[in-house]
Write a protein that holds these residues in place. Structure first.
Motif, short mmCIF file in Angstrom:
data_model
loop_
_atom_site.label_atom_id
_atom_site.label_comp_id
_atom_site.label_asym_id
_atom_site.label_seq_id
_atom_site.Cartn_x
_atom_site.Cartn_y
_atom_site.Cartn_z
N LYS A 24 0.85 -1.18 0.00
CA LYS A 24 0.00 0.00 0.00
C LYS A 24 0.89 1.24 0.00
CE LYS A 24 -0.39 0.05 5.05
NZ LYS A 24 -1.34 0.01 6.20
N VAL A 25 0.29 2.37 -0.33
CA VAL A 25 1.00 3.64 -0.21
C VAL A 25 1.06 3.99 1.27
CG1 VAL A 25 1.01 6.08 -0.81
CG2 VAL A 25 0.26 4.40 -2.50
N VAL A 26 2.25 3.99 1.84
CA VAL A 26 2.38 4.22 3.28
C VAL A 26 2.72 5.67 3.61
CG1 VAL A 26 3.04 1.83 3.73
CG2 VAL A 26 4.83 3.51 3.27
N LYS A 27 3.15 6.43 2.61
CA LYS A 27 3.48 7.82 2.87
C LYS A 27 3.45 8.61 1.58
CE LYS A 27 7.07 10.55 5.26
NZ LYS A 27 8.37 10.45 5.98
N ILE A 28 2.86 9.79 1.63
CA ILE A 28 2.93 10.75 0.52
C ILE A 28 3.45 12.05 1.11
CG2 ILE A 28 1.69 11.99 -1.28
CD1 ILE A 28 -0.41 9.84 -1.28
N GLN A 29 4.59 12.50 0.64
CA GLN A 29 5.16 13.72 1.18
C GLN A 29 5.26 14.79 0.10
OE1 GLN A 29 7.79 13.39 4.26
NE2 GLN A 29 8.75 15.37 4.04
N LEU A 30 4.63 15.90 0.36
CA LEU A 30 4.67 17.04 -0.54
C LEU A 30 5.99 17.78 -0.33
CD1 LEU A 30 3.11 18.94 -2.52
CD2 LEU A 30 2.37 20.20 -0.49
N VAL A 31 6.73 17.97 -1.43
CA VAL A 31 7.99 18.72 -1.34
C VAL A 31 7.96 19.96 -2.21
CG1 VAL A 31 9.36 16.73 -0.68
CG2 VAL A 31 9.11 17.28 -3.10
N GLY A 32 7.00 20.04 -3.13
CA GLY A 32 6.82 21.25 -3.92
C GLY A 32 7.98 21.55 -4.83
N GLY A 33 8.16 22.83 -5.12
CA GLY A 33 9.25 23.26 -5.99
C GLY A 33 8.84 23.31 -7.45
N ASP A 34 9.65 24.00 -8.23
CA ASP A 34 9.38 24.18 -9.66
C ASP A 34 10.13 23.15 -10.49
OD1 ASP A 34 7.88 26.43 -9.05
OD2 ASP A 34 9.63 27.75 -9.16
N GLY A 35 9.71 23.02 -11.73
CA GLY A 35 10.43 22.19 -12.70
C GLY A 35 9.75 20.87 -13.00
N GLY A 36 10.06 20.35 -14.19
CA GLY A 36 9.57 19.05 -14.56
C GLY A 36 10.32 17.96 -13.82
#
Length: 356
Positions: free
Chosen positions: A30-42
């Motif tokens: 299962k997906v145990v963690k989703i962490q948003l880190v943001g930032g620009d760029g592809g």
């Protein structure tokens, strides 16, 4: 963009799992963690360094850089600014890393300082670091298809043309390299000592558009994750004979094999990750289809925790016509890459951890 790694780490948050609106198919992962880190760029590839306990995430475009994250906490621990690349990997023995920017960037794996820039032909895209003889392989859809670097000093050792667009490469750790050729429904076999192609396995009878490749080095089994028929073609690495094929999701762009669990994984852009169990060298089954956010189509394995890492972002609607400054697709790109693309929502980039 926020390039200071400690500022970025301070702003990182754990996203609620309500974003996964569909249920996981029965199974251990299962997906145990989703962490948003943001930032620009592809973004394109993500690579784990289990020994150094780091995760390398390359961002492309004008604000291109390589973010370095702790594998255990996902806190940002480093940053390599001014590098627009598809991805990068490190060699533990030499302490050097390489990113597939143009020119290629060589960096220190401990301090993340840039050591040198290396001019190469073609268009650096995919990559493989082979600990067997400490060579770094740069994959390009245009010729030369492969450029081989010496991990010790970054010198160019050879170039190899394989007659098509390479997507992913794997090593058996004993002198053989295998590369899937996306536009030719084939897998190239390369001798790591002579740096020459010695053969080519045809998989066109089962499908094509193979963009992911994994290897069970102990049993000499290749797992080619292919887009055309949405299947994983399983074949012998010894002679190329096809053993079987199994269904996967749509839009695979990466595969990996975990020898500790005898499982192959394929990540797809349609919001699925397929887990294939190797019951024996002749018997394989789809163990589970794991639900992920859409576009999480590449992956990497942490061999010390048996966790899978992937990356994605949120996107707006697809424009009817591409903007004037839209990036051009690489030569030989499949049809789905040539039309207008949905814009990425700013600061929505995220890292996912998949485990038991």
């Amino acid at each position: 963009m926020l390039r200071n790694p400690f500022i970025v780490a301070a702003l990182a948050v754990i996203l609620p799992f309500a974003g996964l609106a569909f249920a996981q198919e029965s199974g251990p992962y299962k997906v145990v963690k989703i962490q948003l880190v943001g930032g620009d760029g592809g973004f394109d590839y993500v690579t784990a360094d289990p020994d150094g306990r780091n995760l390398y995430v390359a961002r492309s475009g004008p604000a291109g850089h390589i973010g370095v994250y702790n594998l255990d906490t996902l806190a940002q621990v480093g940053d390599i600014p001014g590098v627009s690349a598809h991805g990068g990997a490190v060699d533990t023995a030499t302490g050097h890393g390489f990113a597939t920017s143009k020119p290629v960037t060589m960096f220190d794996a401990k301090t993340f300082a840039i050591l040198k820039k290396i001019d190469v032909q073609g268009n650096p895209d995919g990559y493989l670091n082979d600990a067997y003889n400490h060579h770094f392989y740069i994959l390009s859809h245009s010729e030369p298809n492969i450029t081989v670097l010496d991990d010790k000093d970054g010198s160019i050792l050879s170039t190899i043309n394989i007659g098509g667009a390479p997507e992913q490469a794997v090593t058996d750790g004993h002198g053989k390299i295998y590369v899937d050729i996306e536009d030719k429904s084939a897998i190239a076999v390369i001798d790591a000592n002579t740096m020459k192609m010695t053969g080519k396995y045809d998989v066109s009878s089962k499908g094509g558009g193979c963009a992911g490749l994994a290897l069970d080095a102990k049993n000499n089994i290749l797992f080619a994750a292919c887009r055309d028929n949405k299947n994983m073609i399983i074949l012998s690495a010894t002679d190329g004979h096809i053993i079987t094929d199994l269904p996967i999701g749509n839009g695979s762009d990466g595969a990996t094999f975990n020898p500790a669990t005898m499982e192959a994984f394929s990540s797809q852009g349609d919001g699925t990750l397929t887990v294939v169990q190797e019951n024996s060298p002749t018997n394989f089954t789809v163990e589970q289809t794991v639900a992920t956010p859409a576009r999480a189509k590449v992956l990497t394995l942490d061999t010390k925790t048996n966790q899978i890492f992937t990356i994605t972002a949120e996107y707006g609607p697809v424009p009817t016509t591409p903007p004037a400054n839209a990036p051009q697709p690489p030569p030989g790109a499949p049809a789905w890459m040539r039309g207008p693309r949905a814009p990425m929502i700013p600061n929505s980039f995220q890292i996912l951890v998949i485990g038991k």
